[in-house]
Design a protein around this motif. Structure first.
Motif, PDB file in Angstrom:
ATOM      1  N   LEU A   1       0.839  -1.201   0.000  1.00  0.00           N
ATOM      2  CA  LEU A   1       0.000   0.000   0.000  1.00  0.00           C
ATOM      3  C   LEU A   1       0.873   1.250   0.000  1.00  0.00           C
ATOM      4  N   ALA A   2       1.917   1.236   0.814  1.00  0.00           N
ATOM      5  CA  ALA A   2       2.837   2.379   0.851  1.00  0.00           C
ATOM      6  C   ALA A   2       3.535   2.565  -0.490  1.00  0.00           C
ATOM      7  N   GLN A   3       3.972   1.490  -1.089  1.00  0.00           N
ATOM      8  CA  GLN A   3       4.662   1.565  -2.373  1.00  0.00           C
ATOM      9  C   GLN A   3       3.743   2.136  -3.446  1.00  0.00           C
ATOM     10  N   ASN A   4       2.504   1.688  -3.472  1.00  0.00           N
ATOM     11  CA  ASN A   4       1.552   2.200  -4.472  1.00  0.00           C
ATOM     12  C   ASN A   4       1.280   3.680  -4.260  1.00  0.00           C
ATOM     13  N   ALA A   5       1.212   4.082  -2.987  1.00  0.00           N
ATOM     14  CA  ALA A   5       0.978   5.504  -2.690  1.00  0.00           C
ATOM     15  C   ALA A   5       2.146   6.363  -3.165  1.00  0.00           C
ATOM     16  N   LEU A   6       3.354   5.891  -2.910  1.00  0.00           N
ATOM     17  CA  LEU A   6       4.537   6.639  -3.327  1.00  0.00           C
ATOM     18  C   LEU A   6       4.669   6.663  -4.843  1.00  0.00           C
ATOM     19  N   GLN A   7       4.338   5.562  -5.497  1.00  0.00           N
ATOM     20  CA  GLN A   7       4.435   5.513  -6.947  1.00  0.00           C
ATOM     21  C   GLN A   7       3.359   6.362  -7.621  1.00  0.00           C
TER      22      GLN A   7
ATOM     23  N   GLY B   1       2.613   9.281  -6.837  1.00  0.00           N
ATOM     24  CA  GLY B   1       3.138  10.632  -6.961  1.00  0.00           C
ATOM     25  C   GLY B   1       2.375  11.644  -6.130  1.00  0.00           C
ATOM     26  N   GLY B   2       2.721  12.922  -6.310  1.00  0.00           N
ATOM     27  CA  GLY B   2       2.112  13.988  -5.534  1.00  0.00           C
ATOM     28  C   GLY B   2       2.858  14.212  -4.241  1.00  0.00           C
ATOM     29  N   GLY B   3       2.346  15.124  -3.447  1.00  0.00           N
ATOM     30  CA  GLY B   3       2.970  15.425  -2.168  1.00  0.00           C
ATOM     31  C   GLY B   3       2.451  14.516  -1.064  1.00  0.00           C
TER      32      GLY B   3
END
Length: 979
Positions: free
Chosen positions: A887-893, A895-897
């Motif tokens: 979930l964290a990886q998908n959020a970081l990928q 993009g955005g702030g």
């Protein structure tokens, strides 16, 4: 009189409800000694019937003249009821209730569950659920809660209909949709999802006690997953519940039954079974029958009929005769008592894959035609040649590659050495025929072997262990496949026996077959059915009779040992056994008739093809009725298997409407009776459980017990309206669930006030929306789905995801093929929890911590707890840590702030964005976490590598680890773990 005055002051001001207030008191405090069970009834007094109570101890309208009231008010403990020895004490309020009831004329109604449900009148234009719930709230002085917000409704609905969180785009579309039918469209969308059937099936599998192992003794693998697939498909197709019931109780007995209906009958093959050598057959058969009666009564009738196994029921009008009359329905099947430790204990059906169905059907048609032609040839065959003296073997000479026709008797340490036989290898078919004398004693005997101890035992072995024959092949890597004769195929000490082993060269256990004394025999499980022999089994050692390493055949003998270079058929095995005086007709056909021999060869080829189709598909256990007798049972004195008394015919409990004349007295008749409109229970019991799934508790909280000891319905008018509507709708499950989830009652906000918490702490009256902790399967699936890891495949074999080491090994017996837990890999790790392999003696650990049952017995209501072990699981189990990282990886990928990435997480977990104060807390947590992992990079790297999937190497480890922990925190919020 002082006590009487106190009671009078506390007496109810309103009419006493006998069903809700009086019967529960009598049932709990009095029925043990004055109830249905005549064996334990004291003083000949019954308080479970009106006639019994009014005849002796109750004077309507006159409590002071009623012996019941006099005895409960006695100050002398020796005379007071209930007696001290019962450890039952009536409160002042209960005494006041009984006094007021007698004063009001002691009105009596028979137990509500045994009366036919009737629809109460509903004002025109009113939603029946909302009207009946609000009428009850009004009577209790409570008001409904306002409607929940759209995001909350979308999440609640997705969880109730699919068991998964909603997709963010679905939530946003619903929030933006201002059309009057927006909510209805969302409901329809989730009903159409294949996830709907999976979610409904999860509840049903608890009731069906579905598992992937037999349950008792070595707890070996059982192939049953096609039944699970049937349940999923039945819910997705919205199979009417009456058909759903009939096909599971007696699908195998329906006229022109389909494969699907046979699979459905596996409902009563889901029970536990055993292959323990020391069992007493009559005892185990009684246990199997009891399991089926208990399950049927609990799942469909909501009755504790099992309490009448040893005596008449103590609290409900259910006699011991009722129990054994029900048992008679289930004591007429072809199922063997012993499961043989095999995955496919007969009776079974093969379930080919969809791609193989046309070929499977064609193959069976061809086999039927061939067997019919062979029967014609047998009828017209001339046995002249069979009797001629030139026949020196029952098998054509070219097939026999080795023949030793002497007799060797073995004393201690003696054996016979014969030349090495090169015919044996893993990719070559062969058959062995030998005649052996089985000696007295219980030792493990080596009959014949050709193996190489210096090469990991490579080779083969015939042995006798626990009086049954075994054949084992071992490859040059030390891995083996074994077949073992079923427990009931024991050899009698001091007898000669003929054994044939055939092998088709497939390198698989399925390619082996045993024949004992001329007939094919059932086999036990002997290791992993998926093991394949690799390399060679061709040992360069002599063929030894009566010897294998240090084991011998003391007291035994071998009188012939034949080897053939092909698989011999069942008929040929019979001829070899009977030689030199075989059946003349069969001998002629198998040796001289070219057409017959060609057809036999074709049968072997088709059977080999069928085994491959079976391997690509599956098999499942089914029910099958015996045709050589009618169902019958005996009442067992005190429930003891060895104390049979009166013989009884199949019948239903006498307190319920009887079976109609056109209903046969077998399982099919029972199934029809269950769903007959006259039955007052089935619709109520089923709809109560569907209500329980949605609202967290049934209208009758004790979903397993609609009897006197169960809780009374909190809103009987609502229950009865739903039950009648269910039946009148054509037993339409989706219709009933749609009524529930579209009601204003369902759409209430789950907001409690101090008054509601005080007056309705469990929300039984539904003065607010449902809110409760989700089951373990849903929590795991929720995390996988939010993390984008959940595999979308529907159906198929069970899988083995992450599990703590040693769980199986700690409880499993030696010899069990479920002793060692071999974790799957790839997408199987991320299948829905519904498909997790269920070993009864060690259920999935993470599920068990969340109150999942063992599935040894049927369960229709799970406990719901909140424990530290559950928190440790959701925060530390590799499955949850990996899901958080994904979930964290998908959020970081994405993009955005920081805020956009936080929205990505919250929308997938909570279906809403975080509020400003929540963001501030999470921001501080993130900063602290990142600082920690910057200082401890090895910890960060270790964290992001938990699980089998690989992390994105482009994301800095400290940032990645901080977001992983942040995602884990969100997944562990009460809001995320509760619906």
């Amino acid at each position: 009189m002082r006590c009487l005055c106190l009671i009078a002051l506390a007496a109810p001001l309103f009419a006493v409800d006998f069903q809700r207030e009086v019967r529960p008191i009598l049932s709990d405090a009095c029925f043990q000694c004055h109830g249905p069970d005549k064996a334990s009834r004291m003083a000949g007094l019954r308080l479970d019937t009106r006639d019994g109570a009014m005849a002796k101890v109750i004077v309507p309208g006159k409590p002071l003249e009623s012996k019941l009231y006099q005895r409960i008010m006695q100050e002398n403990t020796a005379l007071r009821m209930p007696p001290t020895a019962s450890h039952k004490v009536l409160s002042d309020a209960q005494k006041a209730t009984l006094k007021a009831w007698i004063e009001q004329g002691a009105p009596w109604k028979e137990h509500w569950a045994f009366r036919a449900p009737e629809k109460p009148a509903i004002p025109a234009g009113q939603n029946p659920i909302d009207f009946l719930v609000r009428e009850k709230l009004k009577a209790e002085g409570l008001t409904p809660a306002p409607e929940a917000g759209r995001r909350t409704l979308a999440r609640r609905l997705a969880l109730d209909l699919t068991g998964l969180p909603p997709e963010p785009k679905e939530v946003e579309a619903f929030v933006a949709d201002t059309a009057p039918d927006a909510y209805g469209k969302l409901v329809a969308r989730y009903f159409d999802s294949p996830r709907y059937g999976e979610h409904r099936a999860r509840y049903w599998l608890d009731a069906a006690r579905y598992a992937d192992t037999h349950g008792i003794h070595v707890d070996n693998y059982r192939e049953m997953w096609p039944y699970r697939d049937w349940v999923i498909n039945a819910f997705n197709k919205n199979l009417p519940f009456d058909r759903f019931t009939v096909e599971q109780i007696a699908g195998d007995m329906l006229p022109n039954r389909t494969l699907e209906q046979q699979i459905a009958s596996g409902f009563h093959r889901c029970g536990i079974s055993t292959n323990e050598a020391g069992i007493i057959v009559d005892e185990v058969e009684a246990i199997y029958a009891k399991d089926r009666v208990d399950t049927t009564a609990t799942v469909f009738l909501g009755l504790t009929l099992g309490c009448a196994t040893c005596h008449d029921h103590k609290f409900d009008p259910l006699s011991q005769k009722d129990f054994y009359s029900m048992a008679a329905f289930f004591r007429n099947t072809t199922q063997n008592t012993m499961d043989d430790n095999i995955p496919d204990t007969p009776p079974i059906v093969v379930v080919p894959s969809a791609a193989d169905v046309p070929r499977w059907e064609a193959l069976n048609r061809e086999l039927t035609a061939i067997k019919a032609r062979q029967a014609q040839l047998r009828a017209i065959a001339e046995p002249v040649l069979a009797a001629s003296k030139d026949l020196k073997s029952p098998i054509e000479p070219a097939a026999e590659v080795f023949g030793w026709r002497e007799e060797a008797r073995f004393k201690k340490g003696e054996f016979k050495s014969l030349p090495n036989q090169k015919i044996f290898d893993a990719d070559k078919p062969f058959s062995i025929a030998t005649r052996i004398f089985f000696p007295e004693g219980e030792d493990s005997f080596a009959v014949a072997s050709q193996n190489d101890p210096e090469r990991k035992g490579m080779g083969w072995l015939i042995e006798i262990s626990a009086r049954v024959a075994n054949f084992r092949m071992t490859g040059d890597d030390g891995k083996s496949v074994t077949v073992r004769a079923a427990h009931l195929e024991q050899m009698k000490p001091g007898t000669w026996n003929h054994l044939v082993v055939t092998y088709d060269g497939s390198r698989e256990q399925a390619g082996l077959r045993l024949y004992l004394n001329g007939r094919v025999i059932l086999l036990q499980g002997g290791g992993d059915v998926n093991t394949k022999i690799t390399g060679s089994i061709s040992a360069g050692t002599p063929l030894l009779l009566g010897r294998e390493r240090q084991r011998g055949f003391e007291g035994g003998a071998v009188s012939e040992f034949l080897i053939f270079n092909r698989v011999i058929s069942a008929e040929e095995a019979s001829l070899v056994n009977d030689w030199p005086k075989p059946n003349p007709r069969l001998t002629y056909l198998n040796l001289r008739d070219k057409e017959y021999r060609k057809l036999s060869a074709r049968i072997e080829a088709l059977n080999a093809e069928a085994r491959q189709i079976r391997k690509r598909g599956g098999v499942t256990l089914v029910m099958q009725e015996r045709t050589d007798r009618k169902p019958v049972a005996n009442i067992l004195y005190r429930g003891m298997y060895d104390a049979p008394r009166e013989e009884v015919q199949p019948d239903v409990p006498a307190v319920l409407p009887g079976m109609k004349a056109d209903m046969p007295r077998n399982r099919l008749g029972l199934a029809k009776w269950l769903v007959d409109p006259a039955n007052p229970l089935v619709a109520r019991v089923a709809i109560n459980r569907f209500w329980q799934e949605v609202f967290g508790a049934g209208i009758v909280k004790t979903a397993e017990d609609f009897g006197s000891q169960g809780t009374a319905p909190v809103n009987q008018e609502l229950l009865d309206w739903l039950a009648v509507e269910f039946r009148e709708s054509g037993w339409n499950v989706k219709h009933m669930l749609r009524l529930m989830v579209t009601s204003e009652t369902y759409k209430q906000a789950a907001v409690a006030t101090p008054e509601k918490l005080q007056r309705d702490p469990e929300n039984r009256l539904l003065s607010r929306g449902p809110r409760f902790r989700m089951d373990g399967e849903v929590i795991r699936d929720y995390a996988l789905s939010a993390g984008g890891m959940l595999d979308a495949k529907v159906g198929g074999e069970s899988v083995k995801p992450y599990q703590p080491e040693g769980v199986w090994e700690t409880v499993a017996m030696n010899g069990s093929n479920t002793k060692f837990y071999r974790r799957d890999d790839g997408q199987k790790l991320y299948r829905r929890s519904l498909y997790t392999f269920w070993k009864r003696s060690a259920p999935p650990a993470a599920m068990e911590l969340f109150n999942a049952p063992t599935r040894e017995n049927c369960t229709v209501r799970r406990e719901r707890t909140n424990t530290p072990l559950q928190a440790l699981t959701t925060m530390n189990d590799p499955q949850f840590v990996e899901a958080s990282r994904s979930l964290a990886q998908n959020a970081l990928q994405a993009g955005g702030g920081f805020d956009q990435q936080l929205d990505y997480v919250s929308m997938r977990v909570l279906a809403r964005p975080f509020a400003a104060n929540e963001r501030e807390v999470l921001k501080r947590a993130y900063v602290d976490l990142q600082a920690h992992y910057e200082r401890h990079l090895p910890e960060a790297k270790k964290l992001i590598h938990v699980g089998a999937s690989m992390p994105d190497p482009s994301i800095p480890p400290a940032e990645f680890a901080a977001w992983t922990m942040l995602a884990s925190n969100v997944l562990n919020l009460d809001e995320a773990l509760n619906k």
